[in-house]
Design a protein around this motif. Structure first.
Motif, PDB file in Angstrom:
ATOM      1  N   LYS A  50       0.827  -1.214   0.000  1.00  0.00           N
ATOM      2  CA  LYS A  50       0.000   0.000   0.000  1.00  0.00           C
ATOM      3  C   LYS A  50       0.857   1.259   0.000  1.00  0.00           C
TER       4      LYS A  50
ATOM      5  N   SER B 263      -6.257   5.065  12.745  1.00  0.00           N
ATOM      6  CA  SER B 263      -6.404   3.768  12.093  1.00  0.00           C
ATOM      7  C   SER B 263      -5.701   3.764  10.747  1.00  0.00           C
TER       8      SER B 263
ATOM      9  N   ASP C 268      -2.418   1.157   9.961  1.00  0.00           N
ATOM     10  CA  ASP C 268      -2.356   0.361   8.748  1.00  0.00           C
ATOM     11  C   ASP C 268      -0.918   0.398   8.207  1.00  0.00           C
TER      12      ASP C 268
ATOM     13  N   ASP D  13       1.520  -1.622  10.286  1.00  0.00           N
ATOM     14  CA  ASP D  13       1.455  -3.049   9.925  1.00  0.00           C
ATOM     15  C   ASP D  13       2.305  -3.335   8.687  1.00  0.00           C
ATOM     16  N   CYS D  14       2.148  -2.469   7.693  1.00  0.00           N
ATOM     17  CA  CYS D  14       2.910  -2.679   6.450  1.00  0.00           C
ATOM     18  C   CYS D  14       4.410  -2.565   6.722  1.00  0.00           C
TER      19      CYS D  14
ATOM     20  N   GLN E 126     -13.691  -3.001   8.675  1.00  0.00           N
ATOM     21  CA  GLN E 126     -12.361  -2.611   8.213  1.00  0.00           C
ATOM     22  C   GLN E 126     -11.863  -3.567   7.133  1.00  0.00           C
TER      23      GLN E 126
ATOM     24  N   ASN F 161     -11.477  -2.335   3.298  1.00  0.00           N
ATOM     25  CA  ASN F 161     -10.079  -2.331   2.883  1.00  0.00           C
ATOM     26  C   ASN F 161      -9.896  -3.200   1.634  1.00  0.00           C
TER      27      ASN F 161
ATOM     28  N   LYS G 153     -11.195   3.677   5.796  1.00  0.00           N
ATOM     29  CA  LYS G 153     -11.320   3.371   7.218  1.00  0.00           C
ATOM     30  C   LYS G 153     -12.738   3.567   7.726  1.00  0.00           C
TER      31      LYS G 153
END
Ligand code: SF4
Lengths: 276, 497
Positions: A195, A216, A220, A223-224, B38, B42, B343
């Motif tokens: 991403k 949030s 994300d 995490d990546c 989510q 996503n 999100k």
């Protein structure tokens, strides 16, 4: 435009001033626009930018009267205050042939909005456009103006890195420039982020006013980042770096953050290798 | 209960019409805390965004940007001369035997449609997907006068029987998965429980076929109106639009006035981009161009065709400064590309239009004071602008809306005071330096107290705060805050020279 291997022109080699219009690297005068966040939070990036540019033969100048490009005010709708600051920027950098900044978003503020700001102002339209035309983000400047090929400069930097692409680069047409430079560094192993195109969720006051959304989005990214397993994240925008490093720290993801300028300066032996 | 949390209890289409002014925080909290949502959003948005990029790169290559510019120009030109093209459209459409109506407001549009149903004694309606009818809340208005309305787009149909509300311009049930559909079908249609997509589609199909056969009213929107020929164009992937508009005796197309294009060759450009931008398809499966009702010698088609042209706030946006926003062809690409939409999903926007374009036009349609969050709930990353096939500069306009909020004092006074002072301090290097110094001392003292003052040299020895005061509390709710190191860049420069 220039070839990075021809670092000095003939005249300067024998100690004379360059001829007017001389276009070798020793004659590139650069004014550094440090930006508020880099100045206070990431001074080492600024130091690295200066040292790398000088190493490549540029003359670097830092106009101390500079403050802020007005981005936080403009983005929050305080257009009049932002304009006042923009005028100040235009004046401060009036004589600079090139303005280089280590922040993509501040470069984008000038390039994307200064034109629009003074569209209907005959007195300021032209000077504003002048600043727009000569402002570059650091990495972009290395590639587009100095035509640098790091392979000619023996840059050695050992380690795995991943790279965060800051959104504001999109607006100024910068795409894979940093990745191209990274590929020219010996020993650097680049592992792309999943991403890659997705924003880190900083957005200035957005991060404070909508922490659930911004949080949030940045998680994300965390995490990546941890998926890559690298120890270092290259991030060239102070705002993104504050956001990403803060979120990594909160999540217990143990990575260090550096700008590409720092990596290049370390790789050129211009500053000590820092292990944050 | 605060207005913000009341919005959580709403059901059905009321979800898109929460009490105003709308405060998005409660729904944003809910959405960001919902792991299932989510995951759905996503995955769906990422794959659609990727498909768009791939297909556009394949088809247009280096001309993608030029193609978008062309599409933007076509729409902009039409909007610049909207009066001319409207007139041309009305003449042409009337010439084909269609009845053209004008509605200034949503209410008027509903009245016209209800009027047609009453006059023609229509009782069963099949409807294809249309955003403007959502805007108008047409379905309840028809139900009130005894018309049974069935949504025939599969997603909308599921939303309807599940008493839910659409959450994406193109993929209305992006927030739901197959199990929700299976449960709804079992409960509402009495079919055996299955999660098999083919079987689910078949169940819906069988149910809907019967509805098409008996319907006397077909309602649709239109993706485009062609001025020269007086045609309305609908693009669907399920063929439901085609059935809705050809089987029932009376057909009503309800369309926003911004949907016009001059001619068929312009339509071709936009169809190419619409299919690729919205779902990454080379072409939409059914492109249905309707030009007038059934002719004398024809066997199929509606006996009556009505076209209701809806304004409902559009001429207000047509002002020169904001006209560009009306270019939107509702492809949904900006939603798929948007990190915030990824999100939140659609419902958190509290309105019919969600995502970046919704954040822009909802406050324009309904009032900035009614939706003060929408222009601000964006990181201004620009992914929407890059994805938009008609090049609407969404971030630029979001900033313009923020500026309008400041001018009209919708922005609260503590913010105005804060930015005012900050702006002033940035006007002089001395106050700028002083401000930076104070901030640094404050942060560093706190970091020292928390025992996180950093290591490294004086240019990297930053500390960390996990709880910051004042406006920064929002920051540390989500992540730690780095403090500045001991020395600034300026200091280094000064020492050096
Ligand atoms: S604003 Fe652009 S990208 Fe978003 S729905 Fe409209 S046309 Fe598509």
């Amino acid at each position: 435009m220039f070839s990075a291997s021809s670092i000095q022109c003939d005249r300067s080699m024998i100690g004379f001033a360059c001829a007017p219009g001389c276009h070798t690297l020793c004659c590139v005068n650069v004014s550094l626009f440090i930006t508020c966040l880099t100045d206070t939070f990431y001074p080492r990036t600024g130091i690295a930018v200066v040292k790398v540019l000088e190493h490549l033969g540029c003359k670097v100048d830092f106009p101390e009267a500079q403050t802020c490009c007005g981005q936080p005010l403009w983005n929050n709708g305080f257009a009049a205050d932002a304009k006042t600051l923009a005028k100040r920027m235009i004046r401060v950098f009036e004589d600079a042939p090139y303005v280089v900044t280590p922040s993509g978003s501040c470069a984008a503020m000038i390039r994307d909005y200064y034109g629009e700001m003074f569209e209907d102002d005959p007195q300021w339209r032209e000077p504003a456009q002048g600043l727009v035309d000569k402002t570059y983000e650091f990495v972009e400047f290395l590639i587009k103006v100095l035509n640098v090929d790091l392979r000619e400069h023996d840059v050695q930097w050992n380690g795995d890195v991943t790279y965060h692409y800051s959104c504001h680069l999109r607006g100024i047409g910068v795409t894979d420039e940093a990745e191209r430079l990274m590929a020219q560094i010996d020993g650097l192993n680049y592992m792309p982020l999943e991403k890659k195109e997705q924003c880190c969720g900083f957005g200035g006051t957005f991060a404070m006013k909508y922490p659930q959304i911004s949080g949030s989005i940045v998680n994300d990214k965390v995490d990546c980042i941890s998926q890559t397993g690298t120890a270092t994240v290259i991030s060239n925008d102070a705002g993104c770096t504050m956001n990403l490093s803060g979120a990594c720290r909160r999540a217990g993801c143990d990575v260090g953050f550096k700008s590409l300028a720092e990596v290049i300066a370390e790789g050129m032996g211009l500053i000590d290798v820092d292990v944050e | 209960m605060s207005a913000s949390t009341t919005s959580l209890t709403l059901k059905g289409h009321d979800i898109l019409f929460p009490p105003l002014p709308y405060d998005m925080h409660a729904r944003a909290d809910l959405a960001t805390g919902d792991d299932q949502l989510q995951r759905f959003i996503n995955n769906a948005t990422l794959s659609k965004d990727l498909q768009r990029r791939e297909v556009c790169a394949q088809t247009f290559g280096d001309n993608y940007d030029a193609m978008r510019s062309l599409a933007a120009e076509i729409k902009q030109h039409t909007l610049d001369h909207l009066d001319h093209y409207l007139e041309q459209f009305v003449d042409a459409a009337t010439g084909t035997g269609a009845h053209v109506h004008f509605a200034a407001t949503a209410q008027q549009a509903n009245e016209i449609c209800v009027g047609i149903a009453k006059r023609e004694k229509l009782t069963q309606c099949v409807k294809s997907k249309s955003m403007v009818t959502e805007e108008m809340r047409l379905v309840p208005a028809l139900v009130k006068v005894g018309v049974e309305v069935v949504e025939t787009d599969l997603g909308e149909f599921i939303i309807q029987i599940d008493d839910d509300a659409p959450s994406h311009i193109v993929a209305p049930m992006i927030h739901k998965d197959r199990t929700a559909v299976a449960r709804a079908f079992e409960r509402e249609l009495g079919s055996p429980y299955t999660e098999n997509p083919q079987e689910l589609t078949q169940i819906a199909r069988n149910h809907l076929r019967e509805k098409y056969r008996t319907a006397d009213l077909g309602i649709c929107g239109a993706n485009f109106l062609v001025a020269r020929t007086g045609s309305a164009v609908i693009c669907t992937n399920e063929g439901n639009g085609r059935l809705c508009t050809s089987v029932p005796r009376v057909q009503v197309a309800i369309v926003g006035i911004e949907k016009l294009v001059p001619d068929m060759n312009h339509l071709a450009v936009l169809l190419k981009l619409l299919a690729r931008s919205s779902l990454g398809q080379p072409i939409t499966v059914y492109n249905h161009i309707m030009t007038g009702p059934k002719r004398k010698h024809e066997l199929d088609g509606p006996e009556q065709m009505h076209i209701i042209l809806v304004d409902n706030g559009r001429t207000e946006i047509l002002r020169e400064e904001t006209r560009e926003m009306l270019r939107c062809i509702r492809c949904g690409a900006c939603l798929n590309a948007c990190p915030v939409y990824r999100k939140l999903g659609g419902h958190a926007y509290g309105a019919v239009y969600s995502g970046p374009i919704g954040a822009l036009i909802t406050p324009m349609f309904k009032g900035l004071d009614k939706y003060p969050d929408l222009p601000h709930a964006s990181s201004l990353c620009g992914a929407c602008y890059e994805a938009c096939p008609v090049k609407i500069n969404i971030p630029k306009y979001l900033i313009q809306l923020r500026a309008q909020m400041v001018r009209r004092r919708i922005t609260k006074w503590p913010d105005r005071l804060f930015y005012g002072l900050w702006g002033m301090s940035l006007r002089h290097p001395a106050t700028y330096r002083f401000g930076g110094w104070v901030q640094k001392q404050m942060f560093r003292a706190k970091a020292r107290a928390a025992g996180t003052a950093g290591r490294g040299d004086r240019y990297t020895d930053r500390g960390w705060l996990s709880k910051a005061p004042g406006p920064l509390a929002g920051w540390t709710r989500a992540r730690d805050l780095p403090t500045p190191p001991s020395n600034s860049f300026r200091y280094w420069w000064k020492m050096r020279s």
